[in-house]
Design a protein around this motif. Sequence first.
Motif, PDB file in Angstrom:
ATOM      1  N   ALA A 284       0.822  -1.212   0.000  1.00 35.63           N
ATOM      2  CA  ALA A 284       0.000   0.000   0.000  1.00 35.63           C
ATOM      3  C   ALA A 284       0.857   1.264   0.000  1.00 35.63           C
ATOM      4  CB  ALA A 284      -0.938  -0.004   1.201  1.00 35.63           C
ATOM      5  N   GLN A 285       1.966   1.256   0.725  1.00 32.83           N
ATOM      6  CA  GLN A 285       2.850   2.418   0.764  1.00 32.83           C
ATOM      7  C   GLN A 285       3.458   2.690  -0.608  1.00 32.83           C
ATOM      8  OE1 GLN A 285       3.408   4.577   3.222  1.00 32.83           O
ATOM      9  NE2 GLN A 285       2.241   3.497   4.776  1.00 32.83           N
ATOM     10  N   ALA A 286       3.630   1.659  -1.419  1.00 32.58           N
ATOM     11  CA  ALA A 286       4.204   1.821  -2.756  1.00 32.58           C
ATOM     12  C   ALA A 286       3.176   2.310  -3.772  1.00 32.58           C
ATOM     13  CB  ALA A 286       4.798   0.502  -3.239  1.00 32.58           C
TER      14      ALA A 286
ATOM     15  N   LEU B 295      -2.831 -12.765   0.881  1.00 38.31           N
ATOM     16  CA  LEU B 295      -3.496 -11.485   0.616  1.00 38.31           C
ATOM     17  C   LEU B 295      -4.115 -11.465  -0.779  1.00 38.31           C
ATOM     18  CD1 LEU B 295      -0.920  -9.112   2.291  1.00 38.31           C
ATOM     19  CD2 LEU B 295      -3.246  -9.589   3.075  1.00 38.31           C
ATOM     20  N   VAL B 296      -3.484 -12.153  -1.732  1.00 44.18           N
ATOM     21  CA  VAL B 296      -4.073 -12.285  -3.071  1.00 44.18           C
ATOM     22  C   VAL B 296      -5.364 -13.086  -2.966  1.00 44.18           C
ATOM     23  CG1 VAL B 296      -3.784 -13.352  -5.345  1.00 44.18           C
ATOM     24  CG2 VAL B 296      -1.924 -12.017  -4.347  1.00 44.18           C
TER      25      VAL B 296
ATOM     26  N   THR C 185      -2.967  -7.763  -5.809  1.00 43.47           N
ATOM     27  CA  THR C 185      -2.879  -8.575  -7.028  1.00 43.47           C
ATOM     28  C   THR C 185      -1.425  -8.955  -7.240  1.00 43.47           C
ATOM     29  OG1 THR C 185      -2.628  -6.637  -8.446  1.00 43.47           O
ATOM     30  CG2 THR C 185      -4.866  -7.465  -8.110  1.00 43.47           C
ATOM     31  N   ARG C 186      -1.233 -10.069  -7.896  1.00 43.85           N
ATOM     32  CA  ARG C 186       0.112 -10.587  -8.169  1.00 43.85           C
ATOM     33  C   ARG C 186       0.175 -10.887  -9.657  1.00 43.85           C
ATOM     34  NH1 ARG C 186       2.110 -16.220  -7.410  1.00 43.85           N
ATOM     35  NH2 ARG C 186       4.337 -16.081  -7.024  1.00 43.85           N
ATOM     36  N   THR C 187       1.051 -10.177 -10.371  1.00 43.32           N
ATOM     37  CA  THR C 187       1.171 -10.359 -11.816  1.00 43.32           C
ATOM     38  C   THR C 187       2.615 -10.649 -12.171  1.00 43.32           C
ATOM     39  OG1 THR C 187       1.453  -7.983 -12.126  1.00 43.32           O
ATOM     40  CG2 THR C 187      -0.774  -8.843 -12.377  1.00 43.32           C
ATOM     41  N   LYS C 188       2.798 -11.337 -13.291  1.00 41.90           N
ATOM     42  CA  LYS C 188       4.169 -11.608 -13.755  1.00 41.90           C
ATOM     43  C   LYS C 188       4.841 -10.312 -14.144  1.00 41.90           C
ATOM     44  CE  LYS C 188       4.183 -16.333 -14.936  1.00 41.90           C
ATOM     45  NZ  LYS C 188       5.340 -17.148 -14.913  1.00 41.90           N
ATOM     46  N   ASP C 189       6.108 -10.218 -13.833  1.00 39.24           N
ATOM     47  CA  ASP C 189       6.915  -9.069 -14.213  1.00 39.24           C
ATOM     48  C   ASP C 189       7.148  -9.138 -15.720  1.00 39.24           C
ATOM     49  OD1 ASP C 189       9.097  -7.295 -14.741  1.00 39.24           O
ATOM     50  OD2 ASP C 189       9.666  -7.414 -12.632  1.00 39.24           O
TER      51      ASP C 189
ATOM     52  N   SER D 281      -5.277  -4.285  -4.994  1.00 34.29           N
ATOM     53  CA  SER D 281      -6.476  -4.563  -5.787  1.00 34.29           C
ATOM     54  C   SER D 281      -7.478  -3.443  -5.484  1.00 34.29           C
ATOM     55  CB  SER D 281      -7.073  -5.909  -5.385  1.00 34.29           C
ATOM     56  OG  SER D 281      -7.533  -5.835  -4.045  1.00 34.29           O
ATOM     57  N   ASP D 282      -8.606  -3.466  -6.147  1.00 34.27           N
ATOM     58  CA  ASP D 282      -9.645  -2.474  -5.848  1.00 34.27           C
ATOM     59  C   ASP D 282     -10.087  -2.588  -4.388  1.00 34.27           C
ATOM     60  OD1 ASP D 282      -9.548  -1.558  -8.455  1.00 34.27           O
ATOM     61  OD2 ASP D 282     -11.273  -2.752  -9.109  1.00 34.27           O
ATOM     62  N   LYS D 283     -10.254  -3.820  -3.915  1.00 33.39           N
ATOM     63  CA  LYS D 283     -10.648  -4.050  -2.522  1.00 33.39           C
ATOM     64  C   LYS D 283      -9.568  -3.528  -1.572  1.00 33.39           C
ATOM     65  CE  LYS D 283     -11.880  -7.876   0.599  1.00 33.39           C
ATOM     66  NZ  LYS D 283     -12.068  -9.330   0.682  1.00 33.39           N
ATOM     67  N   GLY D 284      -8.307  -3.766  -1.897  1.00 30.17           N
ATOM     68  CA  GLY D 284      -7.212  -3.278  -1.069  1.00 30.17           C
ATOM     69  C   GLY D 284      -7.122  -1.769  -1.066  1.00 30.17           C
ATOM     70  N   LEU D 285      -7.377  -1.154  -2.213  1.00 27.55           N
ATOM     71  CA  LEU D 285      -7.340   0.309  -2.300  1.00 27.55           C
ATOM     72  C   LEU D 285      -8.440   0.924  -1.455  1.00 27.55           C
ATOM     73  CD1 LEU D 285      -6.138   2.877  -3.462  1.00 27.55           C
ATOM     74  CD2 LEU D 285      -7.583   2.539  -5.486  1.00 27.55           C
ATOM     75  N   VAL D 286      -9.641   0.341  -1.490  1.00 25.08           N
ATOM     76  CA  VAL D 286     -10.744   0.843  -0.653  1.00 25.08           C
ATOM     77  C   VAL D 286     -10.352   0.753   0.819  1.00 25.08           C
ATOM     78  CG1 VAL D 286     -13.109   0.351   0.108  1.00 25.08           C
ATOM     79  CG2 VAL D 286     -12.561   0.368  -2.327  1.00 25.08           C
ATOM     80  N   LEU D 287      -9.771  -0.371   1.207  1.00 30.39           N
ATOM     81  CA  LEU D 287      -9.338  -0.527   2.592  1.00 30.39           C
ATOM     82  C   LEU D 287      -8.270   0.499   2.948  1.00 30.39           C
ATOM     83  CD1 LEU D 287      -9.170  -2.024   5.295  1.00 30.39           C
ATOM     84  CD2 LEU D 287      -7.559  -3.602   4.203  1.00 30.39           C
ATOM     85  N   TRP D 288      -7.275   0.645   2.092  1.00 28.27           N
ATOM     86  CA  TRP D 288      -6.178   1.584   2.347  1.00 28.27           C
ATOM     87  C   TRP D 288      -6.699   3.013   2.461  1.00 28.27           C
ATOM     88  CZ3 TRP D 288      -1.736   1.613   4.418  1.00 28.27           C
ATOM     89  CH2 TRP D 288      -0.839   2.650   4.185  1.00 28.27           C
TER      90      TRP D 288
END
Length: 92
Positions: A25-27, A58-59, A65-69, A81-88
Amino acid sequence: MSIVNHRALWREFKVSGLLVFDSVAQAYPQDLPQSQLHKVFGLTELSLSCLAKHSRELVSLGYITRTKDPNDSRQFRLSLSDKGLVLWQSLQ
């Protein structure tokens, strides 16, 4: 307010899971290379396998979310994720 200080979330996250979420979230809005998590945010007391385990949890809970580099298919990138952003945002 840091998520680490938010008591209501302690029931859903383990301490190390809180640290992983807080770091991602800090990033935000940038995503974070999973392999850099312990270096970037000073989580050196946690092993990479522990960080990977909690990032997967957490995913599965829908907070990150976890995506390939795109530059290295062996690596993954973490982001809110959207859910994580709402929480943050509710903690700000």
